[in-house]
Design an enzyme around this catalytic site. Structure first.
Site, PDB file in Angstrom:
ATOM      1  N   THR A 153       0.899  -1.157   0.000  1.00 42.45           N
ATOM      2  CA  THR A 153       0.000   0.000   0.000  1.00 42.45           C
ATOM      3  C   THR A 153       0.937   1.206   0.000  1.00 42.45           C
ATOM      4  OG1 THR A 153      -0.101   0.235   2.396  1.00 42.45           O
ATOM      5  CG2 THR A 153      -1.747  -1.213   1.417  1.00 42.45           C
ATOM      6  N   HIS A 154       0.536   2.268  -0.663  1.00 42.50           N
ATOM      7  CA  HIS A 154       1.400   3.455  -0.833  1.00 42.50           C
ATOM      8  C   HIS A 154       2.731   3.088  -1.480  1.00 42.50           C
ATOM      9  CE1 HIS A 154      -1.334   5.395   2.109  1.00 42.50           C
ATOM     10  NE2 HIS A 154      -1.258   4.224   2.722  1.00 42.50           N
ATOM     11  N   LYS A 281      20.378  -2.443 -22.186  1.00 36.51           N
ATOM     12  CA  LYS A 281      18.966  -2.201 -21.878  1.00 36.51           C
ATOM     13  C   LYS A 281      18.015  -3.220 -22.483  1.00 36.51           C
ATOM     14  CE  LYS A 281      17.215   1.394 -20.782  1.00 36.51           C
ATOM     15  NZ  LYS A 281      17.149   2.833 -20.689  1.00 36.51           N
ATOM     16  N   GLU A 288       4.668  -0.024 -21.726  1.00 41.11           N
ATOM     17  CA  GLU A 288       4.650   1.446 -21.745  1.00 41.11           C
ATOM     18  C   GLU A 288       3.673   1.964 -22.797  1.00 41.11           C
ATOM     19  OE1 GLU A 288       8.681   3.020 -22.037  1.00 41.11           O
ATOM     20  OE2 GLU A 288       9.336   1.420 -20.718  1.00 41.11           O
ATOM     21  N   TYR A 315     -31.261  13.452 -36.293  1.00 45.64           N
ATOM     22  CA  TYR A 315     -29.921  13.354 -36.854  1.00 45.64           C
ATOM     23  C   TYR A 315     -29.365  14.742 -37.204  1.00 45.64           C
ATOM     24  CZ  TYR A 315     -26.007  12.349 -39.911  1.00 45.64           C
ATOM     25  OH  TYR A 315     -24.761  12.317 -40.460  1.00 45.64           O
TER      26      TYR A 315
END
Ligand code: ARG
Length: 441
Positions: A153-154, A281, A288, A315
């Protein structure tokens, strides 16, 4: 090329023509448009509005157009106003004047409404299918990696859970998403064909017939609403947005967990990418991108909500703006669910690092306090005692379970030999998250 023009004297400006045309994007609706027309033509014949012979010619023409579009012989391009004009003008080119009867008892307003309902229902079903696959991956990968890990939590280590339990939280989230999609399909499953432009038509159209041919539950109740309702698009994009929010939270955790600071998981090579400059890397680009595309789907939702907010019945051309956000949101959510399935099913879990993090995080501190409570101490006092033990452990770089009984007794003489069993992580899991008894540690 236009379907109208009788009441116009001057040419439309080229600028306006381009501005007005939706063909570049509503060409996606060609299948639904032809399917809707086929049902409409069959109904016109059944209701004695066109002859059997006329029906057969039109059907033959429509089927030919569908075939040619699909095999690439007929490209959907040119200066047509929209996909409806494209199909109709090409039909007339193909079969001659009888093609002009197709649009009897129909307006493009109910036509586009039926196209969009068919299209969005189909996409919604695809999203449901992809969610099902993701749900299965979450179960499978969780079961295969049922290791003890820190729960947070947190973003501070809190109590022990298991990797399986953590993935099952997402399982619950995506299961709710599936229900939301089912519910949206249930609400939208009505046929707008037969509404005409806004007030029905003078023909005796059989709306039940097209309803069953097109697989809807019932005809819409009100024509004004039928041609101008876009709630189902908003509802679906809003369900897609919630799915994206869930995918984004999961992405965020996967990104954190795959960092060197956590090292809880390693992404499969198939779903990671490298850096062009830093050879070491391995970037979690898939996750992401999912996190990033969430903003895009929210944007689609805001766009359509804002477009619809001030439109009087029935419409109005504003509604043409419903398509791109929906197409974009549906394609985005579908690809994101698929990629997440790939990421989940190929990741490797680092059991040892999960355990190291458990040991360093005093994840049995709450249970240690509960132990003292069971021995008669008030919880607030127990909380304080364990807090002091934690400071002591931090100084000694030790875990609570690694302290000797002698050490523990310095803080409270309620401690006894059974403390070690009580604060054992596996016991905590069995007592705490209960449903998850057993783990392959
Ligand atoms: N392209 C239009 C749309 O997507 C089709 C309906 C046109 N209707 C009309 N009355 N101009 O909304």
């Amino acid at each position: 090329m236009k379907l109208w023009g009788g009441r116009f004297k001057d040419e439309e400006s080229k600028l306006m023509e381009d501005f007005n045309s939706s063909l570049s994007f509503d060409k996606k609706l060609y299948y639904e448009d032809i399917k809707g027309s086929i049902a409409h033509v069959k109904m016109l014949c059944k209701s004695n509005i066109i002859s059997e012979n006329e029906k057969d010619k039109i059907l033959m023409g429509l089927e030919k157009i569908l075939e040619e579009i699909e095999n690439g012989d007929l490209k959907i391009e040119g200066d047509y106003e929209d996909i409806h004009s494209f199909v109709e003008i090409n039909l007339i080119k193909k079969i001659g004047d009888v093609g002009k009867k197709l649009h009897t008892g129909r307006s493009r307003n109910d036509q586009v409404a039926v196209d969009m309902r068919l299209f969005s229902k189909d996409k919604a079903i695809k999203v449901k299918d992809e969610l099902n696959k993701l749900l299965n991956f979450l179960i499978k990968v969780g079961d295969e990696n049922n290791y003890i890990m820190p729960g947070y939590t947190h973003l501070q280590r809190a109590q022990v859970v298991t990797f399986r339990y953590h993935l099952r939280a997402y399982y619950s989230m995506f299961k709710r998403d599936k229900k939301r999609i089912e519910n949206a399909i249930d609400i939208m499953n009505e046929n707008p064909l037969g509404c005409g432009a806004l007030a029905g038509t003078t023909y005796d159209l059989d709306r039940e017939f097209t309803t069953s041919k097109l697989g809807f539950e019932k005809p819409v109740d009100n024509f004004l609403d039928g041609v101008s309702d876009r709630d189902y698009i908003i509802e679906l994009i809003s369900s897609f947005s919630i799915i994206m929010m869930h995918l984004s939270r999961l992405s965020e955790e996967l990104i954190l967990w795959s960092s060197s600071e956590f090292k809880f998981i390693e992404m499969g090579d198939a779903y990671a990418t490298g850096s062009s400059i830093m050879p070491q890397k391995k970037n979690p680009d898939g996750a992401e991108l999912i996190r990033g595309k969430t903003g895009r789907v929210y944007g689609d939702l805001m766009g359509i909500l804002t477009t619809m907010k001030g439109i009087p019945l029935a419409y109005n051309k504003d509604m043409q703006e419903d398509k791109e956000p929906f197409f974009d949101a549906a394609d985005t959510v579908l690809s994101c669910i698929k990629v997440m399935g790939g990421i989940i099913s190929t990741l490797k879990v680092n059991k040892d690092n999960l355990m190291k993090s458990v040991k360093r995080g005093f994840l049995n501190a709450t249970e240690a306090a509960d132990y003292l409570v069971n021995k008669g101490m008030a919880f607030r006092d127990a909380h304080k005692v364990i807090g002091e033990i934690v400071i002591y452990c931090e100084e000694k770089q030790s875990a609570i379970e690694d302290l000797s009984l002698e050490d523990l007794k310095k803080f409270s003489d309620l401690f006894n030999d059974d403390i070690y069993e009580f604060i054992d992580y596996k016991n905590s899991i069995n007592k705490g998250i209960k449903s998850e008894i057993g783990y392959n540690n």
